[in-house]
Write a protein that holds these residues in place. Structure first.
Motif, PDB file in Angstrom:
ATOM      1  N   HIS A 108     122.077 100.042  50.104  1.00  8.70           N
ATOM      2  CA  HIS A 108     122.483 101.264  50.788  1.00  8.70           C
ATOM      3  C   HIS A 108     121.720 102.505  50.343  1.00  8.70           C
ATOM      4  CE1 HIS A 108     126.468  98.911  51.167  1.00  8.70           C
ATOM      5  NE2 HIS A 108     125.619  98.564  52.114  1.00  8.70           N
ATOM      6  N   SER A 109     121.400 102.619  49.090  1.00  9.29           N
ATOM      7  CA  SER A 109     120.706 103.815  48.602  1.00  9.29           C
ATOM      8  C   SER A 109     119.289 103.924  49.169  1.00  9.29           C
ATOM      9  CB  SER A 109     120.661 103.823  47.072  1.00  9.29           C
ATOM     10  OG  SER A 109     119.849 102.759  46.599  1.00  9.29           O
ATOM     11  N   GLU A 110     118.776 102.846  49.731  1.00 11.88           N
ATOM     12  CA  GLU A 110     117.409 102.847  50.251  1.00 11.88           C
ATOM     13  C   GLU A 110     117.339 102.880  51.780  1.00 11.88           C
ATOM     14  OE1 GLU A 110     114.930 103.202  47.933  1.00 11.88           O
ATOM     15  OE2 GLU A 110     116.705 103.329  46.640  1.00 11.88           O
ATOM     16  N   HIS A 111     118.476 102.992  52.452  1.00  8.01           N
ATOM     17  CA  HIS A 111     118.477 102.973  53.919  1.00  8.01           C
ATOM     18  C   HIS A 111     117.509 103.972  54.532  1.00  8.01           C
ATOM     19  CE1 HIS A 111     122.601 100.908  54.865  1.00  8.01           C
ATOM     20  NE2 HIS A 111     121.760 100.111  54.249  1.00  8.01           N
ATOM     21  N   HIS A 112     117.585 105.219  54.110  1.00  7.28           N
ATOM     22  CA  HIS A 112     116.752 106.251  54.739  1.00  7.28           C
ATOM     23  C   HIS A 112     115.275 106.030  54.447  1.00  7.28           C
ATOM     24  CE1 HIS A 112     120.275 109.274  55.403  1.00  7.28           C
ATOM     25  NE2 HIS A 112     120.470 108.098  55.960  1.00  7.28           N
ATOM     26  N   LYS A 113     114.957 105.544  53.277  1.00 11.34           N
ATOM     27  CA  LYS A 113     113.549 105.239  52.970  1.00 11.34           C
ATOM     28  C   LYS A 113     113.052 104.090  53.847  1.00 11.34           C
ATOM     29  CE  LYS A 113     114.089 106.702  48.201  1.00 11.34           C
ATOM     30  NZ  LYS A 113     114.317 106.226  46.839  1.00 11.34           N
ATOM     31  N   LYS A 120     135.160  95.729  52.146  1.00 13.88           N
ATOM     32  CA  LYS A 120     135.195  96.503  53.382  1.00 13.88           C
ATOM     33  C   LYS A 120     134.221  97.683  53.372  1.00 13.88           C
ATOM     34  CE  LYS A 120     138.080  98.900  56.597  1.00 13.88           C
ATOM     35  NZ  LYS A 120     139.156  99.769  56.813  1.00 13.88           N
ATOM     36  N   ASP A 121     134.238  98.504  52.327  1.00  9.89           N
ATOM     37  CA  ASP A 121     133.366  99.678  52.309  1.00  9.89           C
ATOM     38  C   ASP A 121     131.893  99.284  52.229  1.00  9.89           C
ATOM     39  OD1 ASP A 121     133.838  98.810  49.660  1.00  9.89           O
ATOM     40  OD2 ASP A 121     133.367 100.784  48.849  1.00  9.89           O
ATOM     41  N   MET A 122     131.593  98.167  51.605  1.00  4.07           N
ATOM     42  CA  MET A 122     130.209  97.714  51.519  1.00  4.07           C
ATOM     43  C   MET A 122     129.696  97.271  52.884  1.00  4.07           C
ATOM     44  SD  MET A 122     129.002  98.091  48.544  1.00  4.07           S
ATOM     45  CE  MET A 122     129.332  98.104  46.806  1.00  4.07           C
ATOM     46  N   VAL A 123     130.503  96.524  53.613  1.00  4.78           N
ATOM     47  CA  VAL A 123     130.101  96.054  54.940  1.00  4.78           C
ATOM     48  C   VAL A 123     129.981  97.236  55.901  1.00  4.78           C
ATOM     49  CG1 VAL A 123     130.723  94.587  56.894  1.00  4.78           C
ATOM     50  CG2 VAL A 123     131.042  93.756  54.565  1.00  4.78           C
ATOM     51  N   GLU A 124     130.894  98.193  55.800  1.00  4.55           N
ATOM     52  CA  GLU A 124     130.797  99.403  56.629  1.00  4.55           C
ATOM     53  C   GLU A 124     129.487 100.127  56.363  1.00  4.55           C
ATOM     54  OE1 GLU A 124     134.339 101.656  55.767  1.00  4.55           O
ATOM     55  OE2 GLU A 124     135.592 100.312  56.965  1.00  4.55           O
ATOM     56  N   ASN A 125     129.086 100.207  55.109  1.00  2.33           N
ATOM     57  CA  ASN A 125     127.816 100.847  54.769  1.00  2.33           C
ATOM     58  C   ASN A 125     126.625 100.021  55.247  1.00  2.33           C
ATOM     59  OD1 ASN A 125     128.652 103.275  53.622  1.00  2.33           O
ATOM     60  ND2 ASN A 125     129.045 102.318  51.653  1.00  2.33           N
ATOM     61  N   ASP A 126     126.770  98.702  55.281  1.00  3.15           N
ATOM     62  CA  ASP A 126     125.708  97.872  55.862  1.00  3.15           C
ATOM     63  C   ASP A 126     125.483  98.288  57.317  1.00  3.15           C
ATOM     64  OD1 ASP A 126     125.545  96.371  53.500  1.00  3.15           O
ATOM     65  OD2 ASP A 126     126.654  94.666  54.316  1.00  3.15           O
ATOM     66  N   ASP A 131     130.227  82.420  45.484  1.00  2.65           N
ATOM     67  CA  ASP A 131     131.024  83.639  45.608  1.00  2.65           C
ATOM     68  C   ASP A 131     132.444  83.282  46.047  1.00  2.65           C
ATOM     69  OD1 ASP A 131     128.903  85.102  44.776  1.00  2.65           O
ATOM     70  OD2 ASP A 131     128.484  86.052  46.697  1.00  2.65           O
ATOM     71  N   PRO A 132     133.382  84.213  45.978  1.00  2.74           N
ATOM     72  CA  PRO A 132     134.789  83.922  46.270  1.00  2.74           C
ATOM     73  C   PRO A 132     135.021  83.269  47.634  1.00  2.74           C
ATOM     74  CG  PRO A 132     134.563  86.118  45.374  1.00  2.74           C
ATOM     75  CD  PRO A 132     133.176  85.603  45.610  1.00  2.74           C
ATOM     76  N   LYS A 133     135.888  82.284  47.623  1.00  2.00           N
ATOM     77  CA  LYS A 133     136.210  81.520  48.835  1.00  2.00           C
ATOM     78  C   LYS A 133     136.812  82.409  49.931  1.00  2.00           C
ATOM     79  CE  LYS A 133     136.035  77.036  49.595  1.00  2.00           C
ATOM     80  NZ  LYS A 133     134.818  76.481  50.106  1.00  2.00           N
ATOM     81  N   GLU A 134     137.600  83.413  49.553  1.00  2.75           N
ATOM     82  CA  GLU A 134     138.279  84.249  50.547  1.00  2.75           C
ATOM     83  C   GLU A 134     137.317  85.098  51.392  1.00  2.75           C
ATOM     84  OE1 GLU A 134     138.613  86.380  46.534  1.00  2.75           O
ATOM     85  OE2 GLU A 134     139.054  84.365  47.241  1.00  2.75           O
ATOM     86  N   THR A 135     136.085  85.267  50.951  1.00  2.00           N
ATOM     87  CA  THR A 135     135.110  86.032  51.745  1.00  2.00           C
ATOM     88  C   THR A 135     134.062  85.131  52.393  1.00  2.00           C
ATOM     89  OG1 THR A 135     133.693  86.386  49.814  1.00  2.00           O
ATOM     90  CG2 THR A 135     135.377  88.078  50.278  1.00  2.00           C
ATOM     91  N   GLU A 136     134.266  83.852  52.305  1.00  2.00           N
ATOM     92  CA  GLU A 136     133.266  82.904  52.799  1.00  2.00           C
ATOM     93  C   GLU A 136     132.966  83.078  54.291  1.00  2.00           C
ATOM     94  OE1 GLU A 136     133.635  78.297  53.371  1.00  2.00           O
ATOM     95  OE2 GLU A 136     133.035  78.711  51.289  1.00  2.00           O
ATOM     96  N   GLU A 137     133.992  83.280  55.103  1.00  2.00           N
ATOM     97  CA  GLU A 137     133.776  83.412  56.548  1.00  2.00           C
ATOM     98  C   GLU A 137     132.862  84.594  56.871  1.00  2.00           C
ATOM     99  OE1 GLU A 137     133.696  82.124  60.259  1.00  2.00           O
ATOM    100  OE2 GLU A 137     134.634  81.063  58.597  1.00  2.00           O
ATOM    101  N   LEU A 138     133.096  85.712  56.239  1.00  2.00           N
ATOM    102  CA  LEU A 138     132.246  86.885  56.446  1.00  2.00           C
ATOM    103  C   LEU A 138     130.827  86.625  55.958  1.00  2.00           C
ATOM    104  CD1 LEU A 138     131.961  89.871  57.257  1.00  2.00           C
ATOM    105  CD2 LEU A 138     132.739  90.454  54.954  1.00  2.00           C
TER     106      LEU A 138
END
Length: 105
Positions: free
Chosen positions: A8-13, A48-54, A85-92
């Motif tokens: 995320h910190s490199e998006h604008h670059k 959630k906030d990470m995916v929103e920033n993606d 990585d955690p099973k609960e986020t596997e679908e995403l």
């Protein structure tokens, strides 16, 4: 570009580099007649906030850098990229997105 959206910190670059390097429109009357930037990515950090920033990468591409953003597709892999990585986020984490950035200039 492949799997750079998580940084995320490199998006604008990244978007500035795309804008500097992409071929402009052949004619203002011919939309999508210039170069293209293919962006394929998947959520690596599925909070959630990470995916929103993606996804903010693409709204910034339109609003701040003047790209015409085309959503191509989203596919589900049969396994996540990082299976430990955690099973609960596997679908995403099985999702792979494809977009094309087109110049409007």
């Amino acid at each position: 570009m492949s799997d750079l959206v998580f940084n995320h910190s490199e998006h604008h670059k990244l978007l500035k580099s795309c804008k500097d390097l992409i071929k402009p429109l052949e004619s203002k009357d011919k939309l999508r007649s210039g170069g293209q930037c293919l962006v394929v990515w998947s959520p690596h950090r599925p909070k959630k906030d990470m995916v929103e920033n993606d996804f903010k990468f693409f709204s910034d591409a339109e609003e701040l850098f003047g790209f015409d953003v085309e959503f191509v597709e989203m596919v589900h892999w049969d396994h996540p990229m990082f299976p430990d990585d955690p099973k609960e986020t596997e679908e995403l984490r099985k999702r792979v997105y494809c977009y094309i950035l087109h110049p409007t200039w």
